[in-house]
Design an enzyme around this catalytic site. Structure first.
Site, PDB file in Angstrom:
ATOM      1  N   ILE A 130       0.837  -1.189   0.000  1.00  0.00           N
ATOM      2  CA  ILE A 130       0.000   0.000   0.000  1.00  0.00           C
ATOM      3  C   ILE A 130       0.879   1.249   0.000  1.00  0.00           C
ATOM      4  CG2 ILE A 130      -1.802  -1.239   1.253  1.00  0.00           C
ATOM      5  CD1 ILE A 130      -1.082   0.345   3.761  1.00  0.00           C
ATOM      6  N   SER A 131       0.324   2.362  -0.480  1.00  0.00           N
ATOM      7  CA  SER A 131       0.953   3.671  -0.411  1.00  0.00           C
ATOM      8  C   SER A 131       2.336   3.682  -1.061  1.00  0.00           C
ATOM      9  CB  SER A 131       1.005   4.129   1.052  1.00  0.00           C
ATOM     10  OG  SER A 131       1.359   5.486   1.159  1.00  0.00           O
ATOM     11  N   ASN A 132       3.376   4.106  -0.349  1.00  0.00           N
ATOM     12  CA  ASN A 132       4.723   4.079  -0.920  1.00  0.00           C
ATOM     13  C   ASN A 132       5.138   2.669  -1.306  1.00  0.00           C
ATOM     14  OD1 ASN A 132       5.117   6.820  -0.714  1.00  0.00           O
ATOM     15  ND2 ASN A 132       6.414   6.738   1.090  1.00  0.00           N
TER      16      ASN A 132
ATOM     17  N   HIS B 211      -6.858   7.555   2.469  1.00  0.00           N
ATOM     18  CA  HIS B 211      -5.517   6.969   2.576  1.00  0.00           C
ATOM     19  C   HIS B 211      -5.283   6.234   3.885  1.00  0.00           C
ATOM     20  CE1 HIS B 211      -1.653   6.803   0.483  1.00  0.00           C
ATOM     21  NE2 HIS B 211      -1.080   6.810   1.672  1.00  0.00           N
TER      22      HIS B 211
END
Length: 686
Positions: free
Chosen positions: A307-309, A603
């Site tokens: 997820i995310s970065n 997020h």
């Protein structure tokens, strides 16, 4: 698993390259399993799944949801095992909402099995954990890699899932996301901390974290230090005396721009996993010493995920995968930066996005100006007005203008209720990434910012000893808080900073205008090109920004990207939607990318308990995306779901338990909710 002849040939070549040939008998060739040259010493620990385990560190479903973290026997000197336990506790909860009514224990959690069925079990997973650095021998890189192999791993049906950390987190940063899915599905999980992680250096005692998180002096740690700034003893001493109590951390101050290597280290984590699996399950070679290569990319299913970065890292790894290590990608809310903003078009309900494909530092430095005003910072609002960057005669009208500016810069209206909650996050991102992209030293104090902690008056103080000792377990990789050294009257915590140009306590606006200028190359107030030292600094920052950009070429790999429409940190117009457009421009009809956009999802899942009337947890859709990709790889007749918008339903309050009705499945036939790509135009329905 479907496999092409070309991939089989690539895989054999990779095995020969990495393993080497070990037999002179042409009738019975052997491919030896050999440790990659870049891989350091490997530490190994096995867990029985009862007293301790891979997923929950022995805490189980109930322990992970406890009101307080487990206590250390000696807080000043926590053991490596205690640090691991508390790191898993903190990182699991950081990416998931562990409130029962939000779905923990029913829709997701250690006790929910691979089929999505809640059980009465603890969710512990027995297995073995392998930990090592990847480095060039200098000790300056020391990117942490980890492989977890559950005892349930099936050598007949081998699989690997990547779990590169989200945010700037340490090696356990993806334990509750891709890590959990992989372990539950009997796969080895290949983790990487991306060259950020919990690399805390404190000047006042010259101490560092080791691979296992235990603190030591920089001298005694030597090349095994997770991070120490590249300074002479004289420079360290001078900085400590001039700026007492300040700290350095790896993501911001390694001077390596670690993001440029996120794809590469994710691929290295996969190679580490292959090495571990072949050592564990490969047969002994004729030399009675080495193991033979049993698992290769040709016979092992590998999914890049996180997820995310970490999700951005998975996509970058797939783009850079020339050896055929990765079969597919399943990523949620990726922080991915297209290498151009044109050549494709993003539209929602027939209306072209107000902005698309901007780099992370561009939009985060913009948000760092306006979100503090939206969050109620009257001083910040007033100073923005004074500089001609905002309009309005009172706080309410100024906040309304700030929200309008955010929409015009590419944020969706769905993200608006979450803008205030993200003010601190984008503050941290802006300061961290300017330093990282520009490869600045901690001693540069770019735009007047250093890092540390402060007392109740905002004055810098040294980190408490217990905070340092437990930093591996409790910190998210961005350590401390920005200190504004240029504040009128002396250094202050950024939110109490008084700008020299205004004389107002405006959360250090001058410093953030400087960061914004470095990100764009022009003065944030006048729009004039930068000159002198600031122009030189900006050139460094913008060069670093180009080093991390994505090409959009997934090499024909099946991929599912999931994002929340209400994401206020990584706006979909700049990341996921734009990446789909870029991919269409690059791969065209050969693309196998699918995009799922979830309404009422943002997020940070841990907001869903506090804001149940606004958002739903996105986490369930990561697992659904992984399930879909896995099913497609196991049987190509099982098609990936079409691109689509999933319309969710929020709850009336956090007293109402969430059900599947709130988070409906990804549809095989989305109808009017289908997201289409026409040429290079991405069409997203409402």
């Amino acid at each position: 698993m479907q496999m092409t002849t070309s991939k089989t040939a690539i895989a054999l070549a990779v095995a020969l390259l990495l393993g080497g040939c070990g037999s002179d008998d042409d009738d019975d060739p052997e491919v030896l399993n050999q440790k990659p040259a870049w891989l350091g010493a490997i530490s190994t620990a096995s867990y029985d799944g009862t007293s301790d385990d891979l997923l929950t560190a022995g805490l189980g479903t109930t322990g992970l949801a406890a009101a307080a973290p487990p206590a250390y026997n000696d807080p000043a000197n926590p053991t490596a095992r205690e640090l691991r336990r508390n790191a898993i506790f903190a990182n699991y909860r950081a990416v998931l909402d562990i409130a029962t009514n939000s779905g923990y224990g029913t829709l997701y959690g250690p006790n929910v099995n691979a089929a999505g069925v809640a059980t009465n079990g603890s969710g512990m997973v027995a297995g073995t954990e392998y930990l090592a650095y990847t480095d060039d021998g200098s000790g300056r890189q020391n990117v942490t890699l980890m492989v977890q192999v559950p005892n349930s791993f099936d050598p007949v049906n081998p699989c690997i899932v990547t779990g590169t950390s989200s945010g700037s987190r340490g090696i356990y940063g993806a334990i509750g996301s891709a890590g959990e899915w992989g372990l539950k599905n009997n796969c080895a999980v290949a983790y990487a901390d991306k060259g950020s992680g919990t690399g805390l250096y404190t000047f006042d005692d010259d101490s560092v974290n080791g691979l296992n998180g235990v603190r030591a002096s920089r001298t005694s740690a030597g090349k095994d230090a997770h991070f120490a700034p590249e300074l002479s003893d004289a420079q360290r001493t001078a900085f400590a005396q001039q700026f007492p109590g300040r700290v350095a951390f790896k993501h911001a101050h390694s001077q390596r721009n670690p993001e440029k290597d996120w794809g590469r280290v994710t691929l290295q984590a996969i190679e580490f996993a292959f090495y571990v699996l072949n050592e564990k399950y490969g047969v002994v070679a004729k030399d009675n010493t080495n193991r033979l290569v049993r698992f290769t990319p040709a016979n092992t299913l590998t999914i890049a995920s996180s997820i995310s970065n970490g999700a951005g890292s998975a996509l970058l790894a797939a783009e850079q995968d020339t050896a055929g290590l990765i079969d597919a990608v399943a990523a949620t809310e990726p922080q991915i930066q297209p290498n151009r903003t044109d050549g494709y078009t993003v539209r929602q309900a027939g209306t072209t996005a107000t902005a698309q494909g901007k780099p992370l530092l561009d939009y985060s430095s913009y948000a760092a100006l306006y979100q503090p005003c939206i969050a109620g910072g009257a001083g910040r609002c007033a100073s923005l007005v004074a500089k001609g960057l905002l309009t309005g005669n009172d706080l309410a009208s100024r906040q309304a203008d700030a929200r309008a500016k955010m929409r015009a810069y590419g944020w969706t209206p769905d993200a608006e209720p979450l803008q205030a909650a993200h003010a601190l996050t984008n503050i941290l991102v802006a300061v961290t990434y300017v330093n990282a992209y520009g490869k600045f030293s901690v001693t540069d104090n770019v735009c007047g910012f250093s890092w540390g902690t402060a007392d109740t008056t905002g004055s810098p103080v040294a980190l408490p000893a217990a905070t340092r000792a437990s930093s591996f377990a409790t910190q998210n990789g961005i350590l401390g808080t920005p200190i504004y050294e240029d504040s009128v009257g002396g250094a202050k915590l950024y939110n109490l900073g008084v700008s020299p140009s205004t004389g107002v306590e405006d959360q250090a606006l001058d410093g953030f205008l400087c960061l914004r200028s470095l990100a764009t190359g022009v003065d944030a107030v006048t729009g004039a090109p930068l000159t002198g030292d600031r122009a030189a600094q900006s050139a460094r920052v913008r060069a670093g920004m180009t080093e991390v950009q994505a090409t959009g070429n997934l090499r024909g790999k099946p991929a599912v990207i999931v994002s929340g429409r209400a994401d206020a940190l990584i706006p979909v117009n700049h990341a996921s939607r734009a990446y789909v457009g870029l991919n269409a421009a690059v791969e065209g009809s050969a693309s196998k990318l699918r995009y799922v956009e979830v309404t009422n999802a943002n997020h940070f899942d841990n907001f869903s308990n506090a804001l149940p009337t606004v958002i739903v947890p996105l986490h369930v859709y990561l697992f659904r995306a992984l399930d879909a990709v896995y099913a497609n790889l196991k049987n190509s007749a099982t098609a990936l779901p079409p691109s689509q918008v999933v319309h969710t339903v929020t709850r009336a309050s956090n007293a109402v338990p969430i059900t599947v009705a709130n988070v409906p499945p990804i549809s095989a036939v989305p109808g009017s909710s289908a997201i289409t790509v026409s040429g290079t135009t991405v069409n997203v329905p409402d």
